[in-house]
Design a protein around this motif. Structure first.
Motif, PDB file in Angstrom:
ATOM      1  N   VAL A 187       4.184   5.936  12.092  1.00  0.00           N
ATOM      2  CA  VAL A 187       3.661   6.464  13.357  1.00  0.00           C
ATOM      3  C   VAL A 187       3.250   5.266  14.212  1.00  0.00           C
ATOM      4  O   VAL A 187       2.669   4.300  13.706  1.00  0.00           O
ATOM      5  N   LEU A 188       3.570   5.346  15.495  1.00  0.00           N
ATOM      6  CA  LEU A 188       3.307   4.221  16.393  1.00  0.00           C
ATOM      7  C   LEU A 188       2.159   4.522  17.347  1.00  0.00           C
ATOM      8  O   LEU A 188       2.099   5.596  17.947  1.00  0.00           O
ATOM      9  N   ASP A 189       1.274   3.563  17.469  1.00  0.00           N
ATOM     10  CA  ASP A 189       0.192   3.627  18.463  1.00  0.00           C
ATOM     11  C   ASP A 189       0.362   2.429  19.386  1.00  0.00           C
ATOM     12  O   ASP A 189       0.007   1.299  19.039  1.00  0.00           O
ATOM     13  N   TYR A 190       0.894   2.699  20.572  1.00  0.00           N
ATOM     14  CA  TYR A 190       1.189   1.615  21.507  1.00  0.00           C
ATOM     15  C   TYR A 190      -0.038   1.150  22.291  1.00  0.00           C
ATOM     16  O   TYR A 190       0.045   0.199  23.057  1.00  0.00           O
ATOM     17  N   ALA A 191      -1.153   1.847  22.155  1.00  0.00           N
ATOM     18  CA  ALA A 191      -2.329   1.538  22.980  1.00  0.00           C
ATOM     19  C   ALA A 191      -3.460   0.921  22.168  1.00  0.00           C
ATOM     20  O   ALA A 191      -4.623   1.073  22.518  1.00  0.00           O
ATOM     21  N   GLY A 192      -3.116   0.232  21.084  1.00  0.00           N
ATOM     22  CA  GLY A 192      -4.139  -0.467  20.314  1.00  0.00           C
ATOM     23  C   GLY A 192      -4.385  -1.851  20.888  1.00  0.00           C
ATOM     24  O   GLY A 192      -4.129  -2.870  20.243  1.00  0.00           O
ATOM     25  N   PHE A 193      -4.916  -1.888  22.109  1.00  0.00           N
ATOM     26  CA  PHE A 193      -5.078  -3.159  22.812  1.00  0.00           C
ATOM     27  C   PHE A 193      -6.154  -4.039  22.174  1.00  0.00           C
ATOM     28  O   PHE A 193      -6.080  -5.254  22.226  1.00  0.00           O
ATOM     29  N   ARG A 194      -7.168  -3.395  21.602  1.00  0.00           N
ATOM     30  CA  ARG A 194      -8.246  -4.122  20.926  1.00  0.00           C
ATOM     31  C   ARG A 194      -8.536  -3.423  19.607  1.00  0.00           C
ATOM     32  O   ARG A 194      -8.093  -2.298  19.369  1.00  0.00           O
ATOM     33  N   THR A 195      -9.298  -4.084  18.749  1.00  0.00           N
ATOM     34  CA  THR A 195      -9.666  -3.472  17.477  1.00  0.00           C
ATOM     35  C   THR A 195     -10.419  -2.171  17.706  1.00  0.00           C
ATOM     36  O   THR A 195     -10.191  -1.169  17.013  1.00  0.00           O
ATOM     37  N   LEU A 196     -11.326  -2.148  18.672  1.00  0.00           N
ATOM     38  CA  LEU A 196     -12.075  -0.932  18.975  1.00  0.00           C
ATOM     39  C   LEU A 196     -11.125   0.194  19.362  1.00  0.00           C
ATOM     40  O   LEU A 196     -11.289   1.336  18.916  1.00  0.00           O
ATOM     41  N   ASP A 197     -10.124  -0.104  20.200  1.00  0.00           N
ATOM     42  CA  ASP A 197      -9.159   0.918  20.608  1.00  0.00           C
ATOM     43  C   ASP A 197      -8.418   1.469  19.392  1.00  0.00           C
ATOM     44  O   ASP A 197      -8.246   2.689  19.260  1.00  0.00           O
ATOM     45  N   SER A 198      -7.964   0.579  18.512  1.00  0.00           N
ATOM     46  CA  SER A 198      -7.190   1.018  17.348  1.00  0.00           C
ATOM     47  C   SER A 198      -7.998   1.939  16.452  1.00  0.00           C
ATOM     48  O   SER A 198      -7.511   2.988  16.005  1.00  0.00           O
ATOM     49  N   ILE A 199      -9.249   1.578  16.177  1.00  0.00           N
ATOM     50  CA  ILE A 199     -10.074   2.371  15.253  1.00  0.00           C
ATOM     51  C   ILE A 199     -10.442   3.722  15.862  1.00  0.00           C
ATOM     52  O   ILE A 199     -10.295   4.773  15.225  1.00  0.00           O
ATOM     53  N   VAL A 200     -10.900   3.723  17.096  1.00  0.00           N
ATOM     54  CA  VAL A 200     -11.349   4.968  17.719  1.00  0.00           C
ATOM     55  C   VAL A 200     -10.161   5.892  17.995  1.00  0.00           C
ATOM     56  O   VAL A 200     -10.257   7.117  17.821  1.00  0.00           O
ATOM     57  N   ALA A 227       0.837  -1.205   0.000  1.00  0.00           N
ATOM     58  CA  ALA A 227       0.000   0.000   0.000  1.00  0.00           C
ATOM     59  C   ALA A 227       0.868   1.249   0.000  1.00  0.00           C
ATOM     60  O   ALA A 227       0.561   2.239  -0.695  1.00  0.00           O
ATOM     61  N   TYR A 228       1.963   1.239   0.750  1.00  0.00           N
ATOM     62  CA  TYR A 228       2.845   2.407   0.805  1.00  0.00           C
ATOM     63  C   TYR A 228       3.612   2.577  -0.512  1.00  0.00           C
ATOM     64  O   TYR A 228       3.645   3.688  -1.078  1.00  0.00           O
ATOM     65  N   ASN A 229       4.223   1.505  -1.011  1.00  0.00           N
ATOM     66  CA  ASN A 229       5.038   1.612  -2.225  1.00  0.00           C
ATOM     67  C   ASN A 229       4.207   1.955  -3.453  1.00  0.00           C
ATOM     68  O   ASN A 229       4.731   2.530  -4.414  1.00  0.00           O
ATOM     69  N   SER A 230       2.917   1.605  -3.428  1.00  0.00           N
ATOM     70  CA  SER A 230       2.053   1.925  -4.568  1.00  0.00           C
ATOM     71  C   SER A 230       1.518   3.356  -4.491  1.00  0.00           C
ATOM     72  O   SER A 230       0.804   3.802  -5.394  1.00  0.00           O
ATOM     73  N   GLY A 231       1.836   4.059  -3.418  1.00  0.00           N
ATOM     74  CA  GLY A 231       1.387   5.429  -3.271  1.00  0.00           C
ATOM     75  C   GLY A 231      -0.046   5.568  -2.783  1.00  0.00           C
ATOM     76  O   GLY A 231      -0.592   6.681  -2.798  1.00  0.00           O
ATOM     77  N   LYS A 232      -0.658   4.485  -2.352  1.00  0.00           N
ATOM     78  CA  LYS A 232      -2.043   4.556  -1.878  1.00  0.00           C
ATOM     79  C   LYS A 232      -2.140   5.217  -0.507  1.00  0.00           C
ATOM     80  O   LYS A 232      -3.178   5.794  -0.163  1.00  0.00           O
ATOM     81  N   VAL A 233      -1.097   5.101   0.300  1.00  0.00           N
ATOM     82  CA  VAL A 233      -1.057   5.771   1.601  1.00  0.00           C
ATOM     83  C   VAL A 233       0.291   6.466   1.749  1.00  0.00           C
ATOM     84  O   VAL A 233       1.300   6.030   1.183  1.00  0.00           O
ATOM     85  N   LYS A 234       0.310   7.556   2.527  1.00  0.00           N
ATOM     86  CA  LYS A 234       1.541   8.318   2.737  1.00  0.00           C
ATOM     87  C   LYS A 234       2.200   7.980   4.071  1.00  0.00           C
ATOM     88  O   LYS A 234       3.408   8.109   4.224  1.00  0.00           O
ATOM     89  N   TYR A 235       1.376   7.589   5.029  1.00  0.00           N
ATOM     90  CA  TYR A 235       1.882   7.269   6.355  1.00  0.00           C
ATOM     91  C   TYR A 235       1.283   5.945   6.808  1.00  0.00           C
ATOM     92  O   TYR A 235       0.143   5.616   6.455  1.00  0.00           O
TER      93      TYR A 235
END
Length: 307
Positions: A117-130, A76-84
């Protein structure tokens, strides 16, 4: 009677399974329009959120789910679909750090560290999305994970009013047990969203993307929260611990008192029983004791001197 009970229980189980499968399929259909299987068809977005998982199984074998997600993020990154790339995962323990592990592998694959970018508090799927929306200030992003996980993550996003799409990376062939567990995970997600109305365990300050993240390669991973929040969490845990200890002490005191009262009652009952037994034995002894024979009257003799 027993056959009726068995039939009733069987009917209830079948009904519950049917409801669970129905809800599972409803979530799949609800999120179908937002899932993409090919990187070429992905819309262009600023952020791709990689949902974390362990790199290795407990047996030491590498986790294929992890490898596919990392490769999907690279594509996804190498194809330019996302920047971060926002790497969201569990870091609840010092020895277990999903985001840092993913970061090392992505950097080794040529992804610049400045775009990670790092998100160390993605304990559950709900946490990651919100948290992606409320902490990293991103409302339209690409989720990168397997299709079954895409569906649950997208359902959470839709319920929360978050715009998201998902890049469904391949899954290992033998995933029947994982897919079966996913049914119960979706029931848990429905419970969290509609009944418990849960929020992420941590939110923290706003960190818009892009942002400067200078993370050394040998940096120790910690939960992505402020020191004040960590202190507040520690104080909360200490307070909960004290409450639990006080409750345990009260329960132990109550149990000790109940045991003492029971021991005293048992002792009183034994003493009463012994007293009654002694009284009964004494009464028996008195009943069988021979009565004294009355002394017979001596015959009155004749007085020889009487005329």
């Amino acid at each position: 009677m027993i056959k009726r009970i068995i039939a009733g229980v069987t009917g209830i189980v079948i009904l519950m399974l049917a409801v669970a499968i129905g809800l599972d399929q409803w979530i799949s259909l609800r999120t179908q329009p937002y899932i993409y299987d090919e990187v070429q068809s992905l819309p262009h977005r600023q952020v791709g959120v990689v949902l974390g998982t362990s790199k290795y199984y407990r047996t030491g074998v590498i986790n294929q789910y992890y490898l596919y997600r990392i490769q999907g993020a690279i594509n996804a990154y190498n194809s330019g679909k996302v920047k971060y790339l926002l790497l969201s995962g569990d870091n609840a323990q010092q020895s277990y750090n999903e985001p840092s592990t993913m970061r090392r592998d992505l950097i080794a694959a040529g992804i610049p560290s400045s775009d990670i970018v790092l998100d160390y508090a993605g304990f559950r799927t709900l946490d990651s999305i919100v948290r992606t929306r409320k902490v990293f200030d991103t409302n339209d992003f690409i989720i990168i994970t397997q299709r079954f996980h895409c569906e649950r993550a997208l359902f959470i996003a839709l319920h929360m009013g978050i715009q998201a799409q998902c890049f469904a990376v391949p899954s290992p062939k033998n995933m029947l047990s994982v897919r079966s567990r996913e049914i119960f995970a979706r029931l848990g997600a429905l419970t969290d969203l509609y009944l418990l109305k849960r929020e992420p365990r941590f939110l923290g300050p706003l960190i818009p993307i892009p942002a400067i993240h200078n993370v050394p390669d040998d940096a120790q991973g910690y939960p992505a929260v402020t020191p004040e929040q960590v202190l507040a969490l520690q104080q909360q845990l200490e307070a909960e611990k004290k409450v639990a200890e006080a409750k345990a002490a009260a329960e132990k005191a109550a149990a000790d008192k109940a045991a003492a009262d029971k021991a005293a009652a048992d002792q009183a009952a034994r003493m009463k029983a012994e007293q009654e037994a002694n009284d009964a034995a004494q009464d028996e002894t008195q009943d069988v004791e021979p009565t004294a024979k009355p002394e017979s009257a001596k015959p009155v003799g004749r007085n020889p001197f009487r005329q």
